[in-house]
Every structure is written in C-alpha cells, then in structure tokens.
Design a protein around this motif. Structure first.
Motif, PDB file in Angstrom:
ATOM      1  N   ILE A 246      -2.839  -4.272  -1.082  1.00 22.83           N
ATOM      2  CA  ILE A 246      -2.701  -3.256  -2.120  1.00 22.83           C
ATOM      3  C   ILE A 246      -3.793  -2.199  -1.932  1.00 22.83           C
ATOM      4  O   ILE A 246      -4.826  -2.464  -1.303  1.00 22.83           O
ATOM      5  N   ASP A 247      -3.543  -0.997  -2.470  1.00 23.89           N
ATOM      6  CA  ASP A 247      -4.553   0.051  -2.438  1.00 23.89           C
ATOM      7  C   ASP A 247      -4.455   0.887  -3.706  1.00 23.89           C
ATOM      8  O   ASP A 247      -3.661   0.585  -4.603  1.00 23.89           O
ATOM      9  N   HIS A 248      -5.233   1.969  -3.779  1.00 24.14           N
ATOM     10  CA  HIS A 248      -5.265   2.786  -4.982  1.00 24.14           C
ATOM     11  C   HIS A 248      -3.924   3.470  -5.251  1.00 24.14           C
ATOM     12  O   HIS A 248      -3.629   3.835  -6.395  1.00 24.14           O
TER      13      HIS A 248
ATOM     14  N   THR B 102      -5.611  -1.159  -7.789  1.00 20.38           N
ATOM     15  CA  THR B 102      -4.425  -0.305  -7.753  1.00 20.38           C
ATOM     16  C   THR B 102      -4.553   0.870  -8.729  1.00 20.38           C
ATOM     17  O   THR B 102      -5.549   1.015  -9.444  1.00 20.38           O
ATOM     18  N   TYR B 103      -3.535   1.702  -8.767  1.00 23.77           N
ATOM     19  CA  TYR B 103      -3.564   2.984  -9.469  1.00 23.77           C
ATOM     20  C   TYR B 103      -3.794   2.854 -10.974  1.00 23.77           C
ATOM     21  O   TYR B 103      -4.532   3.622 -11.572  1.00 23.77           O
TER      22      TYR B 103
ATOM     23  N   GLY C 184      -5.496  -0.897 -13.573  1.00 25.42           N
ATOM     24  CA  GLY C 184      -5.006  -1.328 -12.278  1.00 25.42           C
ATOM     25  C   GLY C 184      -5.090  -2.830 -12.113  1.00 25.42           C
ATOM     26  O   GLY C 184      -5.501  -3.570 -13.013  1.00 25.42           O
TER      27      GLY C 184
ATOM     28  N   GLU D 141       2.641  -2.551  -8.923  1.00 30.46           N
ATOM     29  CA  GLU D 141       1.597  -3.216  -9.702  1.00 30.46           C
ATOM     30  C   GLU D 141       2.161  -4.373 -10.523  1.00 30.46           C
ATOM     31  O   GLU D 141       1.481  -5.388 -10.726  1.00 30.46           O
TER      32      GLU D 141
ATOM     33  N   ARG E  25       0.839  -1.198   0.000  1.00 30.86           N
ATOM     34  CA  ARG E  25       0.000   0.000   0.000  1.00 30.86           C
ATOM     35  C   ARG E  25       0.881   1.257   0.000  1.00 30.86           C
ATOM     36  O   ARG E  25       1.938   1.280   0.610  1.00 30.86           O
TER      37      ARG E  25
ATOM     38  N   SER F 104      -0.979   2.040  -4.793  1.00 32.18           N
ATOM     39  CA  SER F 104       0.019   1.066  -5.256  1.00 32.18           C
ATOM     40  C   SER F 104       0.149   1.249  -6.765  1.00 32.18           C
ATOM     41  O   SER F 104      -0.832   1.077  -7.499  1.00 32.18           O
TER      42      SER F 104
END
Length: 376
Positions: free
Chosen positions: A283-285, A311-312, A348, A292, A232, A287
């Motif tokens: 993981i989050d936005h 993810t992003y 993502g 990734e 993250r 990452s």
C-alpha cells in the motif's frame, strides 16, 4: 337575488386558494432552503440576474450553475454535479471504459497530481510523467480548480485533442494528447521466483472481480504458494467490486461498516475463503477509498501483512444519483469504518511494516517478497 351570494362565494374561493398557494410556497421554501428567508433570497437573486444582467442569460446555464454551486458549497471534494456528457463518461469509467487520455488524478496540492497513467491511453504513448502536476489545460490554469472541473476539461468527445501542461522534476512541458475510448484491464499479474505470485489491482470496476478470480486460478494452476497483492496507486472504485474481491483475502465476517447520516450502521459481510495462500499487501499514500476498505479488512482479520506507507485516508462512500436521463450527482452519503470500528477518513490505514518514502520504489516489492517468504 342569488348573484351577491355567488360573488361572495367566488371571492371566498379566490382568497382561500391564494392563501393555500402562499402556504405551499412558504412550505416549499422552508423544505428546500431551510427557511422562508433563504428561499426568498434565492428567488430575488435569480430574478435580479435574469432581469438586470447586461446580456440576456440562458435559463439552462443559470440552472446548471445553481446546481453546481449548491453541491460545491458542501466543501466536499468527492461530491459534485455531473452535467450532460460528464454523467455518461463517469458511468463508463465505473464499467471500466474510458473516454480520455488515460490519466488518473488526485488532489493533494494546489495543482492536481498524476497518480497513474493508464495503459492504452495517449498519455502513455506520449510518456507523460507519473507524479507530475497538471498546471494548465489548453492554456488555462488549474490552480485551485476543483478536481471534477479539471477532469471535465481534460476529457471530452473521442477523437479530439487536448493540451496539458505538466510540471515535474524536469520542469514544465506541454503534451498535446488525443482523446479516445478504451477499456483498461484493472488487474495485472506475473509469477515470480520461489512460486510467489504477483497480483496488482489498479482500480475496482465492474470487471475487477472476474479478472481477479481468473488470475488467482491461473497463478494457483502454475504452482503459486505465496502472493504479493499490490494496491499501490489504486484510487478505489466500486464498493460492490471490492466486496466481491475481498472474498479471496479476508475471513468470513465483516468487511466494512457503513454509517449514513441517520446513524443506522449497515454492515457489509463477506463469505471469506479458507483456500488462501500466505500473502502480503503493498500500500502507499495513493491507495484510497475501496482499496483502503480491503486493506483495513485484511489488517483487522489478520489474514495478510500490510507493507508500505499510510494510505490516503478517504473514509467516505459516494453514490451516483441520476438527476435526469443525462445528468447526475456524485454525492457523499456515508462514512465507513473498518471491521474493528476504526475510522479511516483523514487517518488512512497504517501498514504493519512501514517503508516510508520507499513504498513507491522497486525496493518495496523486494521487501514484500522477503516478508511473504517468512510467513509459515
């Protein structure tokens, strides 16, 4: 009697030389600008500015502006010109060394957002809020400013100060921060109850593979039987670094497929490891990029479970290309795809267990712990 002939040969040589020079200029204009008309237009603007602007312009400043504008016209937030000073600072950041205040930024709104506060920087000491938006630097707005320009304003020579205005849930607040040089460990860890190891990678730099190997050995020595890998807020970093780290988490085979403009796919492979313990990946936005790549490969190889939120979606590869001894370009040179051929750019990596907005809360770690306990 020979003079007229010599004069004729001289005229012929001058005419031939002139034609040759014209042809070279036309060919150069076409190669550099796509057409002779574009090259002529650029030359006219340059000459008009140099000879008619109210103040005598600095030729170096004109050149720097032209280069920066050229790259900016690509409308790619990941490609930008690195002038003197910025190039050296960027190179140090890849090595894991920073001169600045200890802030990692992203662009997902009209103002740059703080995604991470680095340990050891003055931002940490001043308690600058994570997820706050920097709306001004030294009193100048950052609205609509390209991220590299915002970073350029915040960074600078060591032992100087910069004032940032941060907008958060508590309102707008100014922070006057001291710039300094510091090294940042990219890996943190601890041993959790039930022999579960916790490993967080905050960024992929040249130091990261060695740090990860050392930490995994330590956790195994302490009896680790399961692992939570936390990606993250990891904005990415070096492709070479994530390739080396991936050996610990994926099976032998493909890590990522890199496709440049030529369309000729380059496949990056890893040796893999048969000594993995069961693990879950958070993981989050935020990452992005290299994180990734790792998350997608783990998902495709089915070696771990992804927990968090999508993810992003930065599925492009950048290269830092020197222009001179002191300047360079950070340029997008290719797109990457997961081992199964999935594009990440704009999409993502989706988690196996979606926590939505809770991906960034302490409860997310507890969920990851419960999930890793289920793995046989």
């Amino acid at each position: 009697m020979k003079q007229p002939w010599n004069f004729k040969y001289l005229v012929r040589a001058v005419v031939t030389g002139t034609i040759f020079v014209i042809l070279v200029l036309l060919a150069t204009s076409y190669l550099l600008f796509g057409s002779v008309e574009n090259g002529a237009r650029f030359a006219r603007v340059l000459l008009t500015v140099r000879h008619n602007y109210v103040h005598r312009p600095d030729p170096v400043q004109l050149t720097e502006g032209a280069i920066g504008g050229l790259v900016q016209s690509l409308n790619d937030p990941y490609s930008y010109y690195l002038p003197a000073g910025d190039f050296a600072r960027f190179t140090k950041s890849i090595e894991g060394k920073f001169v600045g205040v200890g802030i990692i930024l992203t662009t997902d709104s009209e103002f740059p957002r703080i995604v991470q506060i680095l340990p050891g920087g003055s931002a940490e000491a001043a308690d600058v809020p994570v997820n706050g938006h920097i709306i001004a630097v030294d009193g100048e707005t950052t609205k609509g400013l390209p991220l590299p320009k915002t970073v350029e304003k915040i960074t600078g020579p060591a032992n100087t100060q910069v004032t940032i205005t941060v907008r958060s849930t508590n309102g707008d607040k100014e922070f006057t921060l001291q710039r300094k040089e510091f090294s940042v460990p990219t890996v943190t860890h601890e041993m959790l109850p039930d022999k579960i190891g916790y490993l967080r990678i905050s960024q992929f730099t040249e130091q990261t593979p060695e740090e990860v190997s050392r930490v995994l050995e330590e956790l195994k020595y302490r009896g680790m039987q399961r692992l939570v890998l936390d990606l993250r807020k990891n904005p990415g970093g070096s492709l070479a670094a994530v390739t080396a780290v991936a050996d610990h988490f994926v099976s032998q085979g493909e890590l990522v497929r890199i496709v440049p403009r030529s369309g000729k796919t380059e496949v990056i492979k890893v040796s893999g490891s048969n000594e993995r313990v069961p693990f879950v990946v958070l993981i989050d936005h935020d990452s992005a990029s290299a994180s990734e790549i790792l998350a997608a490969a783990i998902k495709d190889h089915q070696t771990g479970i992804l927990v968090g939120t999508t993810t992003y979606g930065k599925g492009t590869v950048q290269s830092v290309l020197p222009v001179s001894d002191e300047t360079g370009l950070r340029l997008t040179i290719a797109e990457y795809y997961s081992p199964n051929g999935s594009s990440i750019n704009g999409y993502g990596v989706t988690p196996d267990i979606d926590l939505g907005a809770e991906a960034d809360t302490p409860e997310a770690l507890q969920t990851a712990i419960e999930e890793v306990k289920k793995i046989k």
